[in-house]
Scaffold this active site. Structure first.
Site, mmCIF file in Angstrom:
data_model
loop_
_atom_site.group_PDB
_atom_site.id
_atom_site.type_symbol
_atom_site.label_atom_id
_atom_site.label_comp_id
_atom_site.label_asym_id
_atom_site.label_seq_id
_atom_site.Cartn_x
_atom_site.Cartn_y
_atom_site.Cartn_z
ATOM 1 C CG MET A 12 11.822 92.760 75.206
ATOM 2 S SD MET A 12 13.349 92.014 75.852
ATOM 3 C CE MET A 12 14.212 93.480 76.414
ATOM 4 N N GLY A 13 9.639 91.431 71.651
ATOM 5 C CA GLY A 13 9.229 90.561 70.560
ATOM 6 C C GLY A 13 9.224 91.326 69.254
ATOM 7 C CG ASP A 49 13.206 87.230 71.239
ATOM 8 O OD1 ASP A 49 12.427 87.971 71.863
ATOM 9 O OD2 ASP A 49 14.305 87.606 70.828
ATOM 10 C CG LEU A 61 12.537 95.180 84.795
ATOM 11 C CD1 LEU A 61 11.289 95.929 85.239
ATOM 12 C CD2 LEU A 61 13.440 94.891 85.980
#
Length: 413
Positions: free
Chosen positions: A189-190, A143, A301
């Site tokens: 993602m995030g 992140d 992934l």
């Protein structure tokens, strides 16, 4: 070092987490540590006295090299939030009894924001009780949202995978023609920070225009304006590719994905499981714009693709692992190793240690000036920041055409 070292891994794994573990192990042995113990599944496992002597598992130089190239967390991970010290003194007493029994001089924890909270609490307790064990945080998170460090190990490899994958998705999206066009939405993602989603811009170059739109969670998401952008783009080109953070929110603060699926799972730190943002937006686009859509969720992934790891990332992960042991050996405690960028051209980065109290439970977000005016793309400054972190390749050690990893089921089970 006169005593022993113990190391654990916590939070979501990365392609570089085990390289930091290798750095901790090698540096501790080089500095004279008697034993280097590994907590199985982090602090949660330590409280159950689950640990191993790493020298029994990393027995050759090949093992060490395999470990650096192995994704995830060799020791296992956890998402466990230690209570405040005053809430459960007995629990802290128990942890320190275990550390005393093992003659631990240095405790190194590899992780992100929540892991630094663990280092903060343990180091505070050691001061209160007069324990001389030293506690050091080793940064790790795809992140890239840890405060006071230029970037975090794990991010470079994830960014490289995202940039590569988005470029390949863009190339694929132009192969077939559809009457009303194609819209592909890639979910990245995030939760609160858009560092990963912004990395989709790395797909751009002389042979690729990059994604058409990028939406980060730092800014409110306006569905109507989004649909207008899609219509405008489809009027000019047959295929549109959009990168969105899983954590984008509506102006009222609700996650966009909550409109499509019920978010029920919440972890120990109060984080909702986020999924389905791309699928929901594709359904809306398909219904209101009337074109073909495709939702792609990169999911795990992004953090497990060691076959596309960044050489810079793996080297820096190993470097911060060694720096954590060095800091503890030299008397530091309640600190986290940080990466300090010294130069962009040529790229150079060094390590320092910073007070973990100024890092734990904080989040470093993408600066507003690194996002364009209407919040639909990142700027050249963002790309210039990320690009040095994805340089170089780490060749897997191949056996029968597939990467070989260092993995012993007996370690974790």
């Amino acid at each position: 070092m006169k005593g022993n070292v113990i190391v654990g891994q916590s939070g979501g794994p990365t392609a570089a987490t085990n390289s930091s573990l290798a750095g901790v192990y090698r540096t501790a042995k080089d500095r004279g540590a008697g034993k280097v113990y590994g907590m199985l599944h982090g602090i949660q496992g330590l409280m159950k006295e689950r640990y191993i002597d790493l020298s029994e598992h990393i027995t050759t130089e090949l093992d060490a090299e395999l470990l650096k190239r192995t994704p995830a967390a060799y020791l296992g991970s956890c998402r466990y939030k230690l209570p405040e010290i005053h809430q459960d003194m007995d629990l802290y007493d128990r942890i320190f009894e275990i550390l005393h029994k093992l003659d631990i001089e240095a405790f190194v924890y590899i992780g992100g924001n929540d892991s630094m909270d663990t280092i903060k609490k343990l180091s505070d307790y050691a001061i209160v009780k007069g324990h001389d064990c030293r506690f050091i945080g080793c940064p790790k998170t795809i992140d890239n949202d840890l405060a006071l460090t230029d970037h975090t190990p794990g991010y470079g490899s994830a960014a490289k995978y995202i940039g590569t994958s988005v470029k390949e998705i863009i190339r694929d999206s132009f192969c077939l023609e559809y009457d009303k066009g194609l819209v592909t939405i890639v979910e990245i993602m995030g939760r609160n920070a858009g560092w990963l989603t912004g990395a989709a811009a790395l797909a751009g170059g002389e042979d690729c225009a990059g994604p058409d739109l990028i939406y980060l969670p730092e800014l409110d998401f306006d569905l109507d304006k989004f649909l207008d952008k899609i219509r405008e783009l489809l009027a000019k080109k047959p295929s549109v590719v959009v990168a969105v953070s899983e954590g984008i929110r509506n102006p009222d603060g609700t996650y966009v994905c909550e409109a499509g699926t019920a978010v029920e799972y919440v972890d120990a730190f109060g984080h909702k499981q986020l999924t389905g943002t791309a699928a929901y937006l594709c359904n809306v686009v398909s219904g209101q714009v009337g074109c073909k859509t495709r939702a792609i969720e990169l999911s795990t992934l992004q953090r497990s693709a060691s076959h596309s790891a960044s050489r810079i990332d793996i080297l820096e992960a190993y470097q911060v692992g060694g720096a954590a042991v060095k800091a503890a050996d030299e008397g530091d405690s309640g600190k986290m190793v940080v990466l300090e960028r010294l130069s962009d051209d040529p790229y150079q980065c060094g390590t320092e240690v910073k007070d973990v109290h100024k890092i734990a439970n904080d989040e470093k977000l993408v600066p507003r000036e690194w996002v364009n005016a209407d919040g639909t793309y990142v700027t050249d400054e963002f790309v210039s920041y990320v690009r040095p972190l994805i340089q170089g390749d780490v060749s897997p050690i191949m056996v029968d055409g597939i990467p070989r990893h260092l993995y012993k089921p007996s370690v974790l089970f």
